[in-house]
Structures are given as structure tokens and as C-alpha cells.
Design an enzyme around this catalytic site. Structure first.
Site, short mmCIF file in Angstrom:
data_model
loop_
_atom_site.label_atom_id
_atom_site.label_comp_id
_atom_site.label_asym_id
_atom_site.label_seq_id
_atom_site.Cartn_x
_atom_site.Cartn_y
_atom_site.Cartn_z
N SER A 130 0.71 -1.21 0.20
CA SER A 130 -0.01 -0.03 -0.03
C SER A 130 0.88 1.32 -0.16
O SER A 130 1.85 1.23 0.71
CB SER A 130 -0.80 0.12 1.40
OG SER A 130 -1.56 -1.20 1.42
N HIS A 136 -4.83 -2.47 -6.04
CA HIS A 136 -3.86 -3.37 -6.45
C HIS A 136 -4.29 -3.89 -7.79
O HIS A 136 -5.14 -4.46 -7.83
CB HIS A 136 -3.93 -4.59 -5.40
CG HIS A 136 -3.53 -4.07 -3.95
ND1 HIS A 136 -3.39 -4.60 -2.85
CD2 HIS A 136 -2.87 -2.80 -3.64
CE1 HIS A 136 -2.98 -4.15 -1.75
NE2 HIS A 136 -2.71 -3.10 -2.18
N HIS A 196 -3.74 -10.39 0.81
CA HIS A 196 -3.37 -10.38 2.33
C HIS A 196 -4.22 -11.64 3.29
O HIS A 196 -5.08 -11.96 2.76
CB HIS A 196 -3.91 -9.15 2.91
CG HIS A 196 -3.10 -8.07 2.40
ND1 HIS A 196 -3.41 -7.14 1.05
CD2 HIS A 196 -2.12 -7.22 2.90
CE1 HIS A 196 -2.47 -6.40 0.86
NE2 HIS A 196 -1.69 -6.29 1.87
N TYR A 244 -5.59 -11.19 5.69
CA TYR A 244 -6.91 -10.64 6.33
C TYR A 244 -8.16 -10.69 5.26
O TYR A 244 -9.21 -10.77 5.69
CB TYR A 244 -6.84 -9.35 7.00
CG TYR A 244 -6.46 -8.06 5.62
CD1 TYR A 244 -7.41 -7.62 4.86
CD2 TYR A 244 -5.32 -7.53 5.92
CE1 TYR A 244 -6.93 -6.91 3.65
CE2 TYR A 244 -5.01 -6.63 4.83
CZ TYR A 244 -5.71 -6.20 3.91
OH TYR A 244 -5.72 -5.44 3.11
N GLU A 245 -7.64 -11.22 4.18
CA GLU A 245 -8.84 -11.60 3.10
C GLU A 245 -9.51 -12.87 3.34
O GLU A 245 -10.40 -13.13 3.01
CB GLU A 245 -8.33 -11.45 1.71
CG GLU A 245 -7.91 -9.98 1.65
CD GLU A 245 -7.27 -9.86 0.05
OE1 GLU A 245 -7.96 -10.14 -1.11
OE2 GLU A 245 -6.09 -9.57 -0.02
N ALA A 264 3.13 -0.67 4.00
CA ALA A 264 2.62 0.70 5.08
C ALA A 264 2.72 0.02 6.45
O ALA A 264 2.10 -1.10 6.66
CB ALA A 264 1.47 1.12 4.41
N MET A 304 0.09 -5.52 8.44
CA MET A 304 -0.80 -6.44 8.19
C MET A 304 -0.44 -7.27 7.28
O MET A 304 -0.89 -8.22 6.35
CB MET A 304 -2.30 -6.08 7.85
CG MET A 304 -2.97 -5.42 8.96
SD MET A 304 -4.71 -4.72 8.57
CE MET A 304 -4.75 -3.56 9.64
N SER A 305 1.00 -7.44 6.64
CA SER A 305 1.55 -8.18 5.42
C SER A 305 2.97 -8.66 5.61
O SER A 305 3.62 -8.60 6.72
CB SER A 305 1.36 -7.36 4.17
OG SER A 305 2.52 -6.00 4.53
N ASN A 331 1.10 6.07 9.89
CA ASN A 331 0.52 6.63 11.03
C ASN A 331 1.42 6.12 12.33
O ASN A 331 1.99 5.43 12.24
CB ASN A 331 -0.88 6.20 11.17
CG ASN A 331 -0.94 4.69 11.12
OD1 ASN A 331 -0.97 3.98 10.02
ND2 ASN A 331 -1.10 4.02 12.28
N HIS A 349 -8.27 3.21 6.84
CA HIS A 349 -7.63 3.01 5.41
C HIS A 349 -6.97 4.00 4.71
O HIS A 349 -6.25 4.45 3.87
CB HIS A 349 -8.22 1.86 4.58
CG HIS A 349 -7.59 1.18 3.43
ND1 HIS A 349 -6.14 0.53 3.71
CD2 HIS A 349 -7.68 1.13 2.14
CE1 HIS A 349 -5.75 0.33 2.51
NE2 HIS A 349 -6.53 0.70 1.75
N1 HPA Z 1 -1.38 -0.97 12.00
C1 HPA Z 1 -1.58 -2.24 11.43
N2 HPA Z 1 -1.43 -2.02 10.03
C2 HPA Z 1 -1.15 -0.94 9.47
C3 HPA Z 1 -1.03 0.28 10.34
C4 HPA Z 1 -1.33 0.15 11.58
O1 HPA Z 1 -1.44 1.00 12.46
N3 HPA Z 1 -0.99 1.26 9.46
C5 HPA Z 1 -0.67 0.74 8.16
N4 HPA Z 1 -0.81 -0.44 8.27
#
Ligand code: HPA
Length: 270
Positions: A28, A59, A81, A83-84, A111, A206-207, A230, A242
């Protein structure tokens, strides 16, 4: 080798030529890196039977081969991912196909949320090690001794030193730290972030971790760059989303992409 992997590797070779040493897997916020590739030839994942079908918007799902600063590389835009589906093996066939084609290094990007007050949104962290907090493996179902993959020095120390030096020539401060993999898709609670910090991680995302395991098991070297989008939950007063991740990523992507290009050009893989 499984049939889908063999046929995908053959198609990669036929359509894109000999394997470059480096494949860059874009996460991302890193999609603009595809524009750095000169003289590009594209192959959609859909034409490669071992590659995943992608759902998340943004994507594209394509392999692009061309030159970055004169160096030939493969770029993969699009990741499946965990999470999918709840499964960690979404990129298993794709990464094994790269290895079978002849790629030596998987250079991942993602990210992530920063859990280090000194590492601010927009900044980059080279992953030095990871925590598989999810405790899921892409190697479930493998037989034989090779499944007991060694994971020490998973993120190649010599190549990490080269990456830090290359970023330095760009004037980019590259943090180095531990990445904790969470399943998602929900963001973490502040209590979870306190736990991950106490575990010794500086970034959360998450990856990446499943793909690192797959690549190491396939005999490839791995490097990974995280873009902080973040501060992690509870560290600032911001509400995570997101859209927020993508907005910060867009603002930071020009420098991130230039740094990645400098790293790609500098790496010497032995
Ligand atoms: N947590 C999990 N995954 C993320 C985050 C986060 O704060 N920021 C970008 N991907």
C-alpha cells in the site's frame, strides 16, 4: 515443484525474458514505483496460474519488468493479504514462481504503523527482524525436513547495510527495527500496541511476514522497507482508517519511491 508454479515460471521466462536478480513487491502506498520502470513489459497476474486473484482496490495485480536507473528488475504490484482469507499462503505460488524463474532477492515494501515516538508518519524503516504475532504459517501442509525453515537473519544483513548506505546518499534517514505482523483487517487497540512495544517491535502491519517465510523457504534473500503511515493506536490522538493510511502514503510516496529506486540501483547480490 507444483504444476502451477512450473507453468507460471515458464510464462514469466517466455513473456518477460530471463529473471532479474531482484523482484520488488509493492505494498500500500508504493504503487507509484511502477512509474520508475523504464522500457516496461507487463504481465497480469491473471495470466499466471500460481498467482492470486486480487480484490482490494488500488492493487493492479501485474508483474512489470524493466529498468530502474539502468538496472533490470521485476516489480510486483498487488499482494493477497491474510486478512482476506485467514490464510497466510496467499502469495505462496507467486513467490515460488519468482524463485523458479531465477529471482534471487525479494525486496518487499509495505505501509505500517509506527510504535516508536521518534519515527514519524512518512518516514521509512528497514525491517531488521519480525514478530509473527499471528502465529500462522504459509508452510502448513509442507512435508519433509525443509519445512523447518531457519528464520535467523531472515532480512539479509549484508544487503541491509547496502540499503542503509544507499538511502544515506539520498539524504533519507532510514530507521531500522522490528516489524510485528498482525492479521487485521481491524487496526489494533491501544492495549495491543502496548503489548507489541513491550515485545520489542517498532512497527506494526498486516503483511510481509508470510511472504518473507515463503521467500526464505524458496531459497531467496529478503529485504523489506516499511513506510510509516500513522502513529499506532493510542500513540497520537488520531482515528485510524484505510483512507488515512493511503492519504499519508500518497504524501510520502515521492521520497519513498526515490529512496527505493536508489536502493535497487545500489544493491549487489552475490
Ligand atoms: N496497524 C496495522 N497495519 C497498518 C497500520 C497500523 O497502524 N498502518 C498501516 N498499516
Amino acid at each position: 515443484m507444483n504444476e502451477h508454479v512450473a507453468s507460471s515460471a515458464a510464462t514469466l521466462q517466455q513473456r518477460l525474458g530471463p529473471a532479474p536478480a531482484i523482484a520488488v513487491l509493492l505494498g500500500s502506498g508504493w504503487a507509484p514505483f511502477t512509474d520508475q520502470v523504464q522500457g516496461a513489459t507487463d504481465l497480469p497476474y491473471a495470466e499466471l496460474p500460481a498467482f492470486p486473484a486480487l480484490a482490494v482496490g488500488g492493487h493492479k495485480g501485474l508483474v512489470r519488468v524493466g529498468a530502474v536507473g539502468g538496472k533490470r528488475v521485476a516489480v510486483l504490484a498487488g499482494r493477497k493479504h491474510a486478512y482476506e482469507t485467514g490464510h497466510a499462503d496467499g502469495m505462496l505460488g507467486a513467490i515460488r514462481s519468482l524463485a523458479a524463474w531465477g529471482v534471487k532477492l525479494l525486496l518487499q515494501t509495505n505501509a505500517a504503523g509506527s510504535m516508536d515516538a521518534a519515527m514519524r508518519p512518512g518516514e521509512l524503516m528497514l525491517i531488521s527482524d519480525h514478530l509473527n504475532v499471528v502465529q500462522r504459517s504459509p508452510l502448513i501442509g509442507e512435508a519433509g525436513d525443509a519445512r523447518f525453515q531457519d528464520m535467523s537473519s531472515a532480512y539479509d544483513p549484508a544487503l541491509r547495510a547496502q540499503a542503509v548506505a544507499a538511502a544515506g546518499t539520498m539524504g533519507t534517514a532510514l530507521h531500522e527495527g522490528v516489524y510485528a505482523w498482525v492479521l487485521g483487517p481491524q487496526f489494533e487497540t491501544p492495549a495491543e500496541i502496548r503489548m507489541l512495544r513491550a515485545f520489542g517491535a517498532q512497527a506494526v502491519g498486516m503483511s510481509t511476514v508470510p511472504e518473507t517465510i515463503i521467500a526464505r523457504h524458496a531459497g531467496m534473500k529478503v529485504l523489506a522497507l516499511s513506510m510509516m503511515t500513522n502513529m499506532a493506536a493510542g500513540m497520537d490522538n488520531e482515528v485510524l482508517s484505510h483512507a488515512h493510511t493511503l492519504a499519508t502514503a500518497n504524501a510520502a510516496s515521492a521520497r519513498a519511491v526515490a529512496t527505493l529506486a536508489a536502493v535497487v540501483q545500489a544493491l549487489e547480490i552475490r
